[in-house]
Design a protein around this motif. Structure first.
Motif, PDB file in Angstrom:
ATOM      1  N   PRO A   1      85.516  32.741  54.974  1.00  0.00           N
ATOM      2  CA  PRO A   1      86.178  33.435  56.089  1.00  0.00           C
ATOM      3  C   PRO A   1      85.776  32.901  57.460  1.00  0.00           C
ATOM      4  N   VAL A   2      84.527  32.432  57.608  1.00  0.00           N
ATOM      5  CA  VAL A   2      84.116  31.849  58.894  1.00  0.00           C
ATOM      6  C   VAL A   2      84.897  30.577  59.168  1.00  0.00           C
ATOM      7  N   GLN A   3      85.075  29.739  58.142  1.00  0.00           N
ATOM      8  CA  GLN A   3      85.868  28.524  58.324  1.00  0.00           C
ATOM      9  C   GLN A   3      87.308  28.857  58.682  1.00  0.00           C
ATOM     10  N   GLU A   4      87.821  29.898  58.084  1.00  0.00           N
ATOM     11  CA  GLU A   4      89.188  30.340  58.399  1.00  0.00           C
ATOM     12  C   GLU A   4      89.293  30.782  59.856  1.00  0.00           C
ATOM     13  N   LEU A   5      88.276  31.501  60.345  1.00  0.00           N
ATOM     14  CA  LEU A   5      88.277  31.922  61.747  1.00  0.00           C
ATOM     15  C   LEU A   5      88.191  30.725  62.688  1.00  0.00           C
ATOM     16  N   ILE A   6      87.374  29.753  62.338  1.00  0.00           N
ATOM     17  CA  ILE A   6      87.250  28.548  63.175  1.00  0.00           C
ATOM     18  C   ILE A   6      88.572  27.816  63.252  1.00  0.00           C
ATOM     19  N   ASN A   7      89.274  27.715  62.121  1.00  0.00           N
ATOM     20  CA  ASN A   7      90.553  26.998  62.096  1.00  0.00           C
ATOM     21  C   ASN A   7      91.640  27.703  62.905  1.00  0.00           C
ATOM     22  N   LYS A   8      91.520  29.035  63.067  1.00  0.00           N
ATOM     23  CA  LYS A   8      92.563  29.802  63.753  1.00  0.00           C
ATOM     24  C   LYS A   8      92.183  30.213  65.170  1.00  0.00           C
ATOM     25  N   SER A   9      90.897  30.113  65.504  1.00  0.00           N
ATOM     26  CA  SER A   9      90.455  30.581  66.818  1.00  0.00           C
ATOM     27  C   SER A   9      90.957  29.676  67.943  1.00  0.00           C
TER      28      SER A   9
ATOM     29  N   GLU B   1      83.611  36.647  72.238  1.00  0.00           N
ATOM     30  CA  GLU B   1      84.874  37.008  71.590  1.00  0.00           C
ATOM     31  C   GLU B   1      84.905  36.513  70.135  1.00  0.00           C
ATOM     32  N   PHE B   2      84.378  35.299  69.930  1.00  0.00           N
ATOM     33  CA  PHE B   2      84.341  34.769  68.563  1.00  0.00           C
ATOM     34  C   PHE B   2      83.355  35.566  67.704  1.00  0.00           C
ATOM     35  N   GLU B   3      82.213  35.971  68.278  1.00  0.00           N
ATOM     36  CA  GLU B   3      81.258  36.820  67.573  1.00  0.00           C
ATOM     37  C   GLU B   3      81.911  38.114  67.102  1.00  0.00           C
ATOM     38  N   ASP B   4      82.688  38.729  67.992  1.00  0.00           N
ATOM     39  CA  ASP B   4      83.367  39.986  67.646  1.00  0.00           C
ATOM     40  C   ASP B   4      84.367  39.774  66.515  1.00  0.00           C
ATOM     41  N   ALA B   5      85.072  38.634  66.553  1.00  0.00           N
ATOM     42  CA  ALA B   5      86.042  38.334  65.492  1.00  0.00           C
ATOM     43  C   ALA B   5      85.338  38.166  64.137  1.00  0.00           C
ATOM     44  N   VAL B   6      84.154  37.525  64.162  1.00  0.00           N
ATOM     45  CA  VAL B   6      83.386  37.346  62.934  1.00  0.00           C
ATOM     46  C   VAL B   6      82.925  38.700  62.391  1.00  0.00           C
ATOM     47  N   GLU B   7      82.474  39.574  63.285  1.00  0.00           N
ATOM     48  CA  GLU B   7      82.009  40.893  62.854  1.00  0.00           C
ATOM     49  C   GLU B   7      83.141  41.708  62.243  1.00  0.00           C
TER      50      GLU B   7
ATOM     51  N   LYS C   1      85.786  40.463  60.786  1.00  0.00           N
ATOM     52  CA  LYS C   1      86.195  39.807  59.545  1.00  0.00           C
ATOM     53  C   LYS C   1      85.212  40.082  58.404  1.00  0.00           C
ATOM     54  N   LEU C   2      83.900  40.021  58.705  1.00  0.00           N
ATOM     55  CA  LEU C   2      82.880  40.134  57.656  1.00  0.00           C
ATOM     56  C   LEU C   2      82.250  41.511  57.560  1.00  0.00           C
ATOM     57  N   GLY C   3      82.476  42.344  58.564  1.00  0.00           N
ATOM     58  CA  GLY C   3      81.868  43.666  58.560  1.00  0.00           C
ATOM     59  C   GLY C   3      80.380  43.633  58.814  1.00  0.00           C
ATOM     60  N   LYS C   4      79.888  42.559  59.431  1.00  0.00           N
ATOM     61  CA  LYS C   4      78.465  42.398  59.702  1.00  0.00           C
ATOM     62  C   LYS C   4      78.282  41.565  60.960  1.00  0.00           C
ATOM     63  N   ARG C   5      77.237  41.882  61.722  1.00  0.00           N
ATOM     64  CA  ARG C   5      77.002  41.192  62.976  1.00  0.00           C
ATOM     65  C   ARG C   5      76.340  39.837  62.754  1.00  0.00           C
ATOM     66  N   PHE C   6      76.898  38.779  63.364  1.00  0.00           N
ATOM     67  CA  PHE C   6      76.328  37.443  63.351  1.00  0.00           C
ATOM     68  C   PHE C   6      76.131  36.967  64.787  1.00  0.00           C
ATOM     69  N   LYS C   7      75.015  36.276  65.014  1.00  0.00           N
ATOM     70  CA  LYS C   7      74.778  35.664  66.318  1.00  0.00           C
ATOM     71  C   LYS C   7      75.345  34.262  66.304  1.00  0.00           C
ATOM     72  N   VAL C   8      76.235  33.953  67.249  1.00  0.00           N
ATOM     73  CA  VAL C   8      76.882  32.643  67.309  1.00  0.00           C
ATOM     74  C   VAL C   8      76.251  31.816  68.418  1.00  0.00           C
ATOM     75  N   LYS C   9      75.796  30.616  68.068  1.00  0.00           N
ATOM     76  CA  LYS C   9      75.248  29.670  69.039  1.00  0.00           C
ATOM     77  C   LYS C   9      76.073  28.391  68.983  1.00  0.00           C
ATOM     78  N   VAL C  10      76.567  27.968  70.151  1.00  0.00           N
ATOM     79  CA  VAL C  10      77.432  26.788  70.221  1.00  0.00           C
ATOM     80  C   VAL C  10      76.724  25.708  71.019  1.00  0.00           C
ATOM     81  N   ASP C  11      76.508  24.568  70.382  1.00  0.00           N
ATOM     82  CA  ASP C  11      75.921  23.406  71.053  1.00  0.00           C
ATOM     83  C   ASP C  11      77.064  22.507  71.496  1.00  0.00           C
TER      84      ASP C  11
END
Length: 350
Positions: A268-276, A317-323, A325-335
């Motif tokens: 599901p994370v890959q799906e979000l990346i492809n559509k974000s 915004e992407f963090e919120d979309a992940v939460e 989608k997965l029903g759980k909080r993830f911390k997103v770090k972008v390099d």
């Protein structure tokens, strides 16, 4: 008195049926060659000879170079010539029969082969360096229950091929399936770079393979009639192997569950990346990403090449979309790595 006699007769009949059933299973085409022939052959195979040492060093070097090159084909070549499977079958037979001479010989060969494999790969890793581990290395640092099952099945085939000389050609195939040498080389390579956690995972895979093969070979030898009931009850290794298997099930089961959970999250994370819109707009490219589930909260680390600035608000915004989608909080770090695309000038048509 009559009731007691009837009870004794029933007990005797039950014992007779069990004995007949056991003899039927034991003699159902498994025992192909006499016990002394098996013992003598295993005794010869388990000897620590110059040939054994040359094959250990050669297979270790080939496997190590294959891991450095991240080449599966080269690693398979090392699996075929690795001789560790031979004394391991002798170890299983010796512990079941209480043959201390064969036990000592096979144990010494396995121990020397193990230390030699780790030492050679450590030396190669120290000399040439290994700045980044490839997929072939990392795949052998997270063993799970499937690896244990593969080892048990491959060990059973290897033991069966020993009592069935016509099936000796199956040994290279089982050696490829269970792969004793590559995990040893991964231990040496990771130790040379100071990666202790990866070394522990690779060594756990090696021990898993050893125990799985040992237990499976013993089962084959028992059903082949090479162990009497009194010998079986005296075999400490039988119970010891079962205890070790039970101990291994815990870390292997946890790793297996972690792999399943990782797969459940990654799709599901890959799906979000492809559509974000954050990552699909022109001038942006996600070169790599991974999930670190050991952190609290878990982290999604992303490497992005972009011609434009990425703001913290966009990441939120992407963090919120992940939460969602997965029903759980993830911390997103972008390099973010800025880049400027440069093209050659358009050539005018003649």
């Amino acid at each position: 008195m009559e009731k007691e006699n009837q009870k004794n007769q029933k007990t005797q009949k039950t014992k007779t049926r069990v004995s007949k059933t056991w003899n039927l299973v034991r003699n159902f085409g498994l025992k192909a060659i006499p016990i002394m022939m098996v013992r003598n052959s295993l005794f010869e195979e388990s000897e620590l000879t110059l040939n054994f040492l040359v094959l250990i060093i050669s297979s270790c070097l080939i496997a190590t170079f294959g891991l450095v090159l991240n080449s599966a084909a080269v690693i398979i070549g090392a699996m075929i010539i690795a001789p560790l499977m031979l004394p391991l079958r002798g170890l299983s037979f010796a512990t079941l029969e209480g043959d201390w001479q064969l036990l000592r010989r096979s144990f010494v060969s396995i121990a020397v082969g193990t230390l030699l494999g780790i030492s050679c790969s450590w030396l190669v890793g120290t000399v040439i360096g290994f700045p980044e581990f490839g997929a072939q290395v990392l795949a052998r640092t997270q063993p799970n229950l499937i690896d244990l099952l593969v080892a048990i099945v491959a060990g059973g085939i290897s033991g069966f091929s020993k009592i069935r000389p016509s099936l000796e050609d199956a040994v290279p195939g089982t050696a490829i399936a269970v792969a004793l040498m590559p995990p040893l080389c991964v231990v040496g390579l990771t130790l040379s770079q100071g990666e202790w956690t990866l070394s522990q995972g690779a060594f756990l895979l090696y021990i898993t393979n050893l125990i799985g093969i040992n237990l499976a070979c013993m089962i084959v030898y028992v059903f082949s009639g090479y162990a009497q009931s009194t010998e079986l009850s005296r075999s400490l290794n039988w119970g010891f192997s079962l205890v070790l298997i039970a101990v291994l099930v815990v870390p292997l089961g946890l790793t297996f569950w972690d792999v399943l959970e990782q797969g459940r999250v990654e799709e599901p994370v890959q799906e979000l990346i492809n559509k974000s819109p954050l990552f699909t707009r022109k001038g942006r490219e996600v070169s790599d990403w991974k999930i670190d589930r050991k952190k609290n909260p878990p982290e999604i680390k992303m490497a992005v090449r972009s011609t434009q600035l990425i703001t913290p608000e966009q990441v939120k915004e992407f963090e919120d979309a992940v939460e969602i989608k997965l029903g759980k909080r993830f911390k997103v770090k972008v390099d973010v790595t800025p880049f400027i695309p440069v093209e050659s000038p358009n050539l005018k048509a003649n």
